[in-house]
Design a protein around this motif. Structure first.
Motif, PDB file in Angstrom:
ATOM      1  N   ALA A 143      14.523  16.313 -10.637  1.00  0.00           N
ATOM      2  CA  ALA A 143      14.546  17.774 -10.642  1.00  0.00           C
ATOM      3  C   ALA A 143      15.630  18.310  -9.708  1.00  0.00           C
ATOM      4  CB  ALA A 143      13.188  18.333 -10.237  1.00  0.00           C
ATOM      5  N   LEU A 144      15.891  17.605  -8.607  1.00  0.00           N
ATOM      6  CA  LEU A 144      16.909  18.034  -7.650  1.00  0.00           C
ATOM      7  C   LEU A 144      18.320  17.682  -8.107  1.00  0.00           C
ATOM      8  CD1 LEU A 144      15.115  16.952  -4.349  1.00  0.00           C
ATOM      9  CD2 LEU A 144      15.328  19.284  -5.247  1.00  0.00           C
ATOM     10  N   GLY A 145      18.416  16.822  -9.130  1.00  0.00           N
ATOM     11  CA  GLY A 145      19.723  16.465  -9.665  1.00  0.00           C
ATOM     12  C   GLY A 145      20.168  15.045  -9.394  1.00  0.00           C
ATOM     13  N   TYR A 146      19.295  14.211  -8.818  1.00  0.00           N
ATOM     14  CA  TYR A 146      19.628  12.813  -8.577  1.00  0.00           C
ATOM     15  C   TYR A 146      19.236  11.964  -9.781  1.00  0.00           C
ATOM     16  CZ  TYR A 146      19.866  14.512  -3.775  1.00  0.00           C
ATOM     17  OH  TYR A 146      20.173  15.233  -2.656  1.00  0.00           O
ATOM     18  N   GLY A 147      19.823  10.786  -9.874  1.00  0.00           N
ATOM     19  CA  GLY A 147      19.458   9.862 -10.931  1.00  0.00           C
ATOM     20  C   GLY A 147      18.343   8.927 -10.491  1.00  0.00           C
ATOM     21  N   THR A 148      17.832   8.164 -11.430  1.00  0.00           N
ATOM     22  CA  THR A 148      16.859   7.104 -11.138  1.00  0.00           C
ATOM     23  C   THR A 148      17.338   5.819 -11.799  1.00  0.00           C
ATOM     24  OG1 THR A 148      15.501   7.781 -13.035  1.00  0.00           O
ATOM     25  CG2 THR A 148      14.875   8.653 -10.873  1.00  0.00           C
ATOM     26  N   TYR A 149      16.840   4.696 -11.313  1.00  0.00           N
ATOM     27  CA  TYR A 149      17.256   3.402 -11.854  1.00  0.00           C
ATOM     28  C   TYR A 149      16.101   2.423 -11.747  1.00  0.00           C
ATOM     29  CZ  TYR A 149      17.792   2.106  -6.914  1.00  0.00           C
ATOM     30  OH  TYR A 149      17.565   1.854  -5.583  1.00  0.00           O
ATOM     31  N   LYS A 150      16.168   1.362 -12.519  1.00  0.00           N
ATOM     32  CA  LYS A 150      15.115   0.350 -12.514  1.00  0.00           C
ATOM     33  C   LYS A 150      15.412  -0.707 -11.466  1.00  0.00           C
ATOM     34  CE  LYS A 150      12.066  -2.085 -15.704  1.00  0.00           C
ATOM     35  NZ  LYS A 150      11.639  -3.089 -14.739  1.00  0.00           N
ATOM     36  N   LEU A 151      14.408  -1.020 -10.663  1.00  0.00           N
ATOM     37  CA  LEU A 151      14.541  -2.057  -9.651  1.00  0.00           C
ATOM     38  C   LEU A 151      14.436  -3.439 -10.305  1.00  0.00           C
ATOM     39  CD1 LEU A 151      12.214  -0.448  -6.969  1.00  0.00           C
ATOM     40  CD2 LEU A 151      14.687  -0.738  -6.772  1.00  0.00           C
ATOM     41  N   PRO A 152      15.047  -4.462  -9.705  1.00  0.00           N
ATOM     42  CA  PRO A 152      15.001  -5.793 -10.323  1.00  0.00           C
ATOM     43  C   PRO A 152      13.579  -6.313 -10.552  1.00  0.00           C
ATOM     44  CG  PRO A 152      16.657  -5.732  -8.590  1.00  0.00           C
ATOM     45  CD  PRO A 152      15.887  -4.438  -8.505  1.00  0.00           C
ATOM     46  N   PHE A 153      12.723  -6.201  -9.534  1.00  0.00           N
ATOM     47  CA  PHE A 153      11.343  -6.665  -9.674  1.00  0.00           C
ATOM     48  C   PHE A 153      10.338  -5.682  -9.097  1.00  0.00           C
ATOM     49  CE2 PHE A 153      13.617  -8.822  -6.271  1.00  0.00           C
ATOM     50  CZ  PHE A 153      12.948  -8.371  -5.154  1.00  0.00           C
ATOM     51  N   GLY A 154      10.820  -4.562  -8.576  1.00  0.00           N
ATOM     52  CA  GLY A 154       9.919  -3.509  -8.113  1.00  0.00           C
ATOM     53  C   GLY A 154       9.310  -3.794  -6.754  1.00  0.00           C
ATOM     54  N   HIS A 155       8.583  -2.802  -6.266  1.00  0.00           N
ATOM     55  CA  HIS A 155       7.802  -2.916  -5.028  1.00  0.00           C
ATOM     56  C   HIS A 155       6.335  -2.812  -5.400  1.00  0.00           C
ATOM     57  CE1 HIS A 155      11.318  -1.053  -2.480  1.00  0.00           C
ATOM     58  NE2 HIS A 155      11.589  -2.266  -2.924  1.00  0.00           N
ATOM     59  N   ARG A 156       5.572  -3.827  -5.079  1.00  0.00           N
ATOM     60  CA  ARG A 156       4.142  -3.792  -5.384  1.00  0.00           C
ATOM     61  C   ARG A 156       3.379  -4.537  -4.296  1.00  0.00           C
ATOM     62  NH1 ARG A 156       7.051  -4.080 -10.060  1.00  0.00           N
ATOM     63  NH2 ARG A 156       6.650  -2.323 -11.443  1.00  0.00           N
ATOM     64  N   GLY A 157       2.114  -4.149  -4.130  1.00  0.00           N
ATOM     65  CA  GLY A 157       1.321  -4.767  -3.077  1.00  0.00           C
ATOM     66  C   GLY A 157       1.130  -3.819  -1.906  1.00  0.00           C
ATOM     67  N   ILE A 158       0.584  -4.347  -0.820  1.00  0.00           N
ATOM     68  CA  ILE A 158       0.144  -3.478   0.283  1.00  0.00           C
ATOM     69  C   ILE A 158       0.789  -3.843   1.605  1.00  0.00           C
ATOM     70  CG2 ILE A 158      -2.048  -2.922  -0.809  1.00  0.00           C
ATOM     71  CD1 ILE A 158      -3.398  -5.019   0.877  1.00  0.00           C
ATOM     72  N   ASN A 159       2.018  -4.372   1.565  1.00  0.00           N
ATOM     73  CA  ASN A 159       2.639  -4.782   2.834  1.00  0.00           C
ATOM     74  C   ASN A 159       4.125  -4.465   2.871  1.00  0.00           C
ATOM     75  OD1 ASN A 159       3.418  -6.628   0.935  1.00  0.00           O
ATOM     76  ND2 ASN A 159       2.747  -8.442   2.055  1.00  0.00           N
ATOM     77  N   GLN A 160       4.535  -3.315   2.335  1.00  0.00           N
ATOM     78  CA  GLN A 160       5.943  -2.932   2.349  1.00  0.00           C
ATOM     79  C   GLN A 160       6.267  -2.130   3.612  1.00  0.00           C
ATOM     80  OE1 GLN A 160       8.401  -3.528   0.114  1.00  0.00           O
ATOM     81  NE2 GLN A 160       7.194  -4.615  -1.415  1.00  0.00           N
ATOM     82  N   PRO A 161       7.269  -2.548   4.404  1.00  0.00           N
ATOM     83  CA  PRO A 161       7.635  -1.798   5.611  1.00  0.00           C
ATOM     84  C   PRO A 161       8.560  -0.622   5.276  1.00  0.00           C
ATOM     85  CG  PRO A 161       8.986  -3.766   5.446  1.00  0.00           C
ATOM     86  CD  PRO A 161       8.048  -3.796   4.265  1.00  0.00           C
ATOM     87  N   VAL A 162       8.156   0.565   5.675  1.00  0.00           N
ATOM     88  CA  VAL A 162       8.916   1.786   5.387  1.00  0.00           C
ATOM     89  C   VAL A 162       9.154   2.531   6.695  1.00  0.00           C
ATOM     90  CG1 VAL A 162       8.746   4.080   4.339  1.00  0.00           C
ATOM     91  CG2 VAL A 162       8.164   2.046   3.000  1.00  0.00           C
ATOM     92  N   LEU A 163      10.380   3.032   6.882  1.00  0.00           N
ATOM     93  CA  LEU A 163      10.714   3.803   8.063  1.00  0.00           C
ATOM     94  C   LEU A 163      10.576   5.293   7.783  1.00  0.00           C
ATOM     95  CD1 LEU A 163      11.908   3.945  10.971  1.00  0.00           C
ATOM     96  CD2 LEU A 163      14.159   4.146   9.884  1.00  0.00           C
ATOM     97  N   ASP A 164       9.758   5.981   8.595  1.00  0.00           N
ATOM     98  CA  ASP A 164       9.698   7.436   8.577  1.00  0.00           C
ATOM     99  C   ASP A 164      10.775   7.932   9.532  1.00  0.00           C
ATOM    100  OD1 ASP A 164       9.198  10.136   8.882  1.00  0.00           O
ATOM    101  OD2 ASP A 164       7.039   9.932   9.093  1.00  0.00           O
ATOM    102  N   ARG A 165      11.829   8.514   8.993  1.00  0.00           N
ATOM    103  CA  ARG A 165      12.983   8.868   9.815  1.00  0.00           C
ATOM    104  C   ARG A 165      12.686  10.019  10.768  1.00  0.00           C
ATOM    105  NH1 ARG A 165      18.260   8.356   6.000  1.00  0.00           N
ATOM    106  NH2 ARG A 165      19.227   8.057   8.021  1.00  0.00           N
ATOM    107  N   SER A 166      11.678  10.830  10.460  1.00  0.00           N
ATOM    108  CA  SER A 166      11.366  11.958  11.334  1.00  0.00           C
ATOM    109  C   SER A 166      10.706  11.512  12.634  1.00  0.00           C
ATOM    110  CB  SER A 166      10.460  12.961  10.615  1.00  0.00           C
ATOM    111  OG  SER A 166       9.169  12.411  10.386  1.00  0.00           O
ATOM    112  N   THR A 167      10.041  10.371  12.612  1.00  0.00           N
ATOM    113  CA  THR A 167       9.339   9.878  13.799  1.00  0.00           C
ATOM    114  C   THR A 167       9.920   8.572  14.332  1.00  0.00           C
ATOM    115  OG1 THR A 167       7.727   8.620  12.485  1.00  0.00           O
ATOM    116  CG2 THR A 167       7.193  10.932  12.981  1.00  0.00           C
TER     117      THR A 167
END
Length: 374
Positions: A261-285
């Motif tokens: 909606a904002l005008g960016y594209g999307t793409y397919k990941l090679p194998f995706g992210h699934r499961g409950i142990n993905q490390p993500v950085l919250d840049r605001s904190t």
């Protein structure tokens, strides 16, 4: 037999319903939470392999279901538990798989399959058991290769609610939120209600004018299966409501659709992210969160700079990104009241590091209401 699109085969035992099923083979890394995975509508059209070797020991119950049914196209495990041992269990996993018509396979080395998919990428697959196990090798492979590709699929109509319904706010009411059901999870709706929202759950065919007539305090797009590039109607609906100054929060599929909606594209990941142990950085904190994921597509936006929305919505920043591969995991609009995350902050079965995002959404809606009153 589990047959992959590239011709790789794994022989095991029938598990759940017998017969034939086709879908995209993906792996899930959680050692727990298989019931939540099975009943998550985001997994529609996918054959899920559990990398944890022992599955089913806690059985199944009605309290932990994320929807009214099992959605996976197929299920593969290494060692199914022979005994259910949990005081909350009402049924066994294999009974629910059989009752739901879900064709599965057990007794295969699911970690070997995972390593293969990790190298070759997610691909079409099929499970063949019962009479279908007797099909010829080439016939099984032809059936797999003739199956639907996840690219270009719009699965929202399959998983969405057919009728509107409302979950009342719990505690102090702060307003109402219109939830476009693209495959929403029960825990998401509960967390929104617990933040004081009357939660109005809407079919995916709902129009912008119908939502405006409800006069919601905010709009929410849920998680869901399929290719975001095949959901033009939902993108246009979101653009319309963003221009009407409706605060927005999106999760998973809702993040991809905000990106479009904002005008960016999307793409397919090679194998995706699934499961409950993905490390993500919250840049605001600056805080690293361990998060639950299920997505095969991602937003193509610059993570190291603030960019301008090509659709005229002002400045946009990548608020979160995955530390394994720098995939965009969140978007924050700086000039309109809208943000989204790619992962699942409701995280039924855990972890709950990102549950604060529901509070952030509540704060956004309250701040927007105060600004309007001023």
């Amino acid at each position: 037999m589990l047959v992959l699109e590239d011709g790789t085969r794994f022989e095991g035992h029938g598990y759940g319903a017998l017969g034939r099923t086709l879908g995209e083979a993906v792996f899930a890394t959680g050692m727990t939470g298989y019931q939540e995975t099975l009943t998550d509508p985001s997994y529609a059209g996918q054959i899920v392999l559990m990398t944890a070797p022992h599955i089913g020991n806690t059985g199944m119950n009605d309290a932990d279901k994320e929807s009214g049914r099992i959605w996976v196209a197929g299920f593969a495990v290494r060692e199914p538990s022979r005994v259910v041992s949990n005081f909350r269990a009402q049924r066994s996993l294999d009974d629910d798989l059989a009752d739901g018509g879900v064709v599965g396979i057990s007794g295969i080395d699911t970690r070997a399959v995972t390593r293969h998919l990790r190298s070759a990428g997610a691909m079409k697959a099929g499970i063949f058991s019962g009479a279908d196990a007797a099909l010829g090798t080439l016939e099984q492979l032809d059936l797999v290769r003739a199956g639907a590709d996840m690219r270009g699929q719009n699965l929202s109509s399959i998983v969405s609610t057919p009728e509107q319904y409302t979950i009342p706010a719990r505690g102090e009411r702060v307003g109402s939120v219109a939830v476009l059901d693209l495959g929403v999870k029960t825990s998401t709706l509960n967390y929104l209600a617990e933040r004081g929202f009357d939660v109005i759950v809407l079919p995916e065919t709902t129009t912008a004018d119908q939502i405006t007539e409800l006069n919601p305090s905010a709009l929410f797009y849920s998680n869901g299966p399929g290719d975001p590039a095949a959901s033009d109607e939902h993108v246009e609906l979101l653009r319309t409501l963003l221009r009407r100054d409706v605060p927005y929060f999106g999760i998973c599929f809702g993040n991809q659709l905000l990106g479009r909606a904002l005008g960016y594209g999307t793409y397919k990941l090679p194998f995706g992210h699934r499961g409950i142990n993905q490390p993500v950085l919250d840049r605001s904190t600056g805080r690293v969160e361990i998060t639950a994921h299920n997505h095969g597509f991602a937003v193509d936006a610059p993570i190291d700079e603030i960019s301008e929305s090509a659709e005229g919505f002002g400045r946009v920043e990548v608020s979160h990104y995955d530390l394994n591969d720098n995939v965009v995991e969140g978007l924050n609009c700086l000039d309109i009241p809208a943000f989204s995350v790619q992962y699942h902050p409701e995280s039924a079965a855990g972890p709950h590091d990102a549950n604060y995002l529901f509070d952030r959404f509540r704060d956004l809606v309250l701040a927007h209401a105060t600004k309007d009153n001023d």
